[in-house]
Design an enzyme around this catalytic site. Sequence first.
Site, mmCIF file in Angstrom:
data_model
loop_
_atom_site.group_PDB
_atom_site.id
_atom_site.type_symbol
_atom_site.label_atom_id
_atom_site.label_comp_id
_atom_site.label_asym_id
_atom_site.label_seq_id
_atom_site.Cartn_x
_atom_site.Cartn_y
_atom_site.Cartn_z
ATOM 1 N N HIS A 1 4.138 -2.112 -1.202
ATOM 2 C CA HIS A 1 3.920 -2.718 0.116
ATOM 3 C C HIS A 1 4.295 -4.187 0.099
ATOM 4 O O HIS A 1 4.111 -4.887 -0.898
ATOM 5 C CB HIS A 1 2.507 -2.480 0.655
ATOM 6 C CG HIS A 1 1.390 -3.100 -0.124
ATOM 7 N ND1 HIS A 1 0.992 -4.407 0.096
ATOM 8 C CD2 HIS A 1 0.589 -2.610 -1.084
ATOM 9 C CE1 HIS A 1 -0.045 -4.670 -0.711
ATOM 10 N NE2 HIS A 1 -0.303 -3.599 -1.438
ATOM 11 N N ASP B 1 -0.400 -7.766 -6.200
ATOM 12 C CA ASP B 1 -0.705 -6.871 -5.078
ATOM 13 C C ASP B 1 0.051 -7.345 -3.851
ATOM 14 O O ASP B 1 -0.472 -8.082 -3.057
ATOM 15 C CB ASP B 1 -2.219 -6.868 -4.852
ATOM 16 C CG ASP B 1 -2.673 -5.840 -3.838
ATOM 17 O OD1 ASP B 1 -1.868 -4.973 -3.475
ATOM 18 O OD2 ASP B 1 -3.833 -5.913 -3.412
ATOM 19 N N GLU C 1 -0.101 -2.654 4.404
ATOM 20 C CA GLU C 1 -0.941 -1.714 3.637
ATOM 21 C C GLU C 1 -2.377 -2.188 3.666
ATOM 22 O O GLU C 1 -3.320 -1.405 3.778
ATOM 23 C CB GLU C 1 -0.415 -1.611 2.189
ATOM 24 C CG GLU C 1 -1.107 -0.538 1.349
ATOM 25 C CD GLU C 1 -2.317 -1.042 0.579
ATOM 26 O OE1 GLU C 1 -3.065 -0.205 0.040
ATOM 27 O OE2 GLU C 1 -2.549 -2.269 0.523
ATOM 28 N N GLU C 2 -2.557 -3.512 3.523
ATOM 29 C CA GLU C 2 -3.911 -4.062 3.391
ATOM 30 C C GLU C 2 -4.757 -3.838 4.645
ATOM 31 O O GLU C 2 -5.977 -3.823 4.583
ATOM 32 C CB GLU C 2 -3.852 -5.561 3.044
ATOM 33 C CG GLU C 2 -3.148 -5.887 1.720
ATOM 34 C CD GLU C 2 -3.875 -5.363 0.471
ATOM 35 O OE1 GLU C 2 -4.939 -4.735 0.609
ATOM 36 O OE2 GLU C 2 -3.350 -5.576 -0.638
ATOM 37 N N ASP D 1 1.547 0.292 -6.889
ATOM 38 C CA ASP D 1 0.614 -0.652 -6.248
ATOM 39 C C ASP D 1 -0.696 -0.765 -7.025
ATOM 40 O O ASP D 1 -1.775 -0.571 -6.493
ATOM 41 C CB ASP D 1 0.337 -0.206 -4.794
ATOM 42 C CG ASP D 1 -0.584 -1.179 -4.055
ATOM 43 O OD1 ASP D 1 -0.653 -2.350 -4.461
ATOM 44 O OD2 ASP D 1 -1.236 -0.755 -3.078
ATOM 45 N N HIS E 1 -7.096 -9.309 -4.682
ATOM 46 C CA HIS E 1 -7.533 -9.885 -3.400
ATOM 47 C C HIS E 1 -8.177 -11.268 -3.555
ATOM 48 O O HIS E 1 -9.022 -11.643 -2.742
ATOM 49 C CB HIS E 1 -8.502 -8.946 -2.667
ATOM 50 C CG HIS E 1 -7.884 -7.645 -2.246
ATOM 51 N ND1 HIS E 1 -8.564 -6.712 -1.490
ATOM 52 C CD2 HIS E 1 -6.657 -7.116 -2.461
ATOM 53 C CE1 HIS E 1 -7.789 -5.666 -1.271
ATOM 54 N NE2 HIS E 1 -6.622 -5.891 -1.858
#
Lengths: 468, 468
Positions: free
Chosen positions: B279, B291, B323-324, B351, B422
């Site tokens: 992504h 990520d 995606e998130e 991912d 994240h």
Amino acid sequence: MRSLLLPIAMLVTSSIALPSMAVVSEKSLDDAQQLREIALRSHLGYDIVESLTVEVGPRLAGTPADARAVAWAEDKFAQLGFDKVYKQPVKVRHWERGHASASVISPFPQPLAITALGDSVATPKGGLTGEVIFFDSVPELKAADPKRVNGKIVYIDARMHQHREGKEYSLAVAGRSIGSSVASEKGAIALIIRSVGTDKSRMPHTGNMRYQEGVKKIPAGAISTSDAMMLMSMKKRGKAITITMDLGTTAFQAKTSYNVIGEITGTTYPDQYILIGAHLDSWDEGTGALDDGAGVGITMAAAKLIKQFKPKRTVRVVLFANEEGGLIGAKEYRDANAKDLHKIKLAGESDFGARSIWRFDSQVHPKNLDLMASIAKVLKPLGINHGDNKAGGGPDVSILPAKGVPVFSLRQDGTDYFDYHHTANDTLDKINPEELRQNVAAWAVVAFLAAQSDEQLLPLTINTNLDK
Amino acid sequence: MRSLLLPIAMLVTSSIALPSMAVVSEKSLDDAQQLREIALRSHLGYDIVESLTVEVGPRLAGTPADARAVAWAEDKFAQLGFDKVYKQPVKVRHWERGHASASVISPFPQPLAITALGDSVATPKGGLTGEVIFFDSVPELKAADPKRVNGKIVYIDARMHQHREGKEYSLAVAGRSIGSSVASEKGAIALIIRSVGTDKSRMPHTGNMRYQEGVKKIPAGAISTSDAMMLMSMKKRGKAITITMDLGTTAFQAKTSYNVIGEITGTTYPDQYILIGAHLDSWDEGTGALDDGAGVGITMAAAKLIKQFKPKRTVRVVLFANEEGGLIGAKEYRDANAKDLHKIKLAGESDFGARSIWRFDSQVHPKNLDLMASIAKVLKPLGINHGDNKAGGGPDVSILPAKGVPVFSLRQDGTDYFDYHHTANDTLDKINPEELRQNVAAWAVVAFLAAQSDEQLLPLTINTNLDK
């Protein structure tokens, strides 16, 4: 000053009558071993750091949190049953960080993790923007043509690598301490440095700086090592890089803080002191667990554990104010106690994190080296080697040998110390309770045996100014 | 939906004519081995992640940075010589973080490192203040008497430990995804969670959340694991804890972003696709290196390296939007291509960071398992074991098996993935170029051999809705 120091052996050897008895009694050596084993099972050192970081947290000199730390220290000494608890006023600077942000504006817009250096002036309201000029070091900046620097943001990318003794710190720190003045003299509008740290992370490292007199004060910040790496990669693209930065620092009027002192009174020589210490203040972004909550916990716990063995000399724990501002509390301690410094028979500060100690050094008269060797023997089972007689004593204590105070160092493994040093990441979870216990045991052994020896403890060098 | 899926073997075994020839030619196996060795020496994957993180950086869906990422991806595909480059519009949410701060007000004032959860509403201007009520998990919160929760800030302290497969994520993430709605239903004024992460650091972890319909939206944030530890220690002191928090989030109108797609056209079966993807979007605080910049670099590089071996089927790299935000780009991809999904003969997404791959799984028809075994043999020298036939395919790809698409997974070592996941610390320096090369080699091998096999590739299960 260094030039006034001469080896005491050259000056006064014949005039000093050292006792011929054993440097320390068998009983005391037995007690020291017992003390060491008790300390290795004690959770007290960790409990003290936990208490300081949870109940006070960050405690930048001059702030309300610093005042809470002083009250905490007095309470803690009292709770622990120290015989004497008192404090000594220290005038400290009071500076606060406020907000800090920075971004690359062009060619590739993205934010940077930045922190203001301690004492930095603020940027103009809303921030400042400028093209970046890159340097690898302060000497390279010093050699630069001012025309190239004028009107730009100076960036210094001095790198630092992990080392048990933190060897590269003194080199890398130049950009932080004097970079802004050197940049300003050449007309720069601001300074940004690569953080003085050994981590790969997004945590910028703050730390003290000082403006040279007569130089225009320009704002100064540090970006994280991750951002430094990114910025250097961006530079390789060959396009001019423009950055905006906004530092909301404020300088307030000087405040009164305190060196907080607790003593376990000696049974035989109450007026002779073994001084062990740490600094009470911390930077504002972490909770000051490693720098220097660990030292506070180690030395308070060591003295408390010594108490039950009734030391002959007084064990004095000094928690210095505002070390981070430049040994401010230590200098006040030195000056306010100028007439009594000769009563301090040995001194040391714990201020290099919370990892295991690997080496014991001293800076004492050669005739006291047998005592140091006796102490080293009791330290040996802790994995601590006997080093040399060139100890510095720790930051705050480092100014005492010039006044004739013998000192020692218990050197900790500093491999990852500069991963966390002066960052928000300086928090309790970085402390391994097991390693902290080893520290407490070592400090207890050294302070106790120095307190027990009937031998006269003398400095390595005598300051020829002492009598003036 | 799961209930509509039945093993294809039970339904259609007899109706499918599988070729009897070797699953893949000797020539192709030789080529695959050569490709693997070329990939192991290629720096291309790392160069792509470096380019994305330096030239774009954070790229939260719907933001101007996301638009720059889309342009970057199109340019990069073109520069790398992909035969076909195009994009597919996706309507994405656009939310921005703004400022975030929190502090304990009493009994022990000190700041907390906090970040807003994705899609959280803002606090009232100037923040909100409340007493904290503590829970270990969402089920415990669910069981709580609303009277105890009403008017308070709910804190959930769900812990997560390191594991190669990131096993505890799905449990720990409940507080993040639904905690705010559960808390709000009981009258809470805000939610704070312990970060869903395995680090010990001062870096809070953001991530997606979703408000249940009909429930009052309350602000929701995550504090770092270091702060969580501190807060739990504070709780042990037995006094009520009051916190103030200020989240300056903003929800904007939905924007158009894009799935960006690049293809290496197949020589024999140009209309059959091996889909590999990642992504393109990322959270906003790091630079999205792990990520999912790593996945972008791995899959783009793998396809580019495959090109010189002239694959029979088309190798399609899909860089999914948002995606998130909840597989937004993937769902759009699935729906917009509904009629052509049967042309995708195998699909997988990278991912899960940038560490080495240790296992190869598939979810294919049993008759394709010989081909999978052949592929696994070529992966073996990379230290990759052949796993099972229960692959999920990766987040964005996970919704394709329900539509009859065979998938595979190349499972990476995720031990430290949730240390950085994240957070602002998701930056390029966390990527080991050596491990990234192993990933590129593995993806190149799987995509290439799947493209080369003349065997019909079929899904494990057939969706009984397919014909409706």
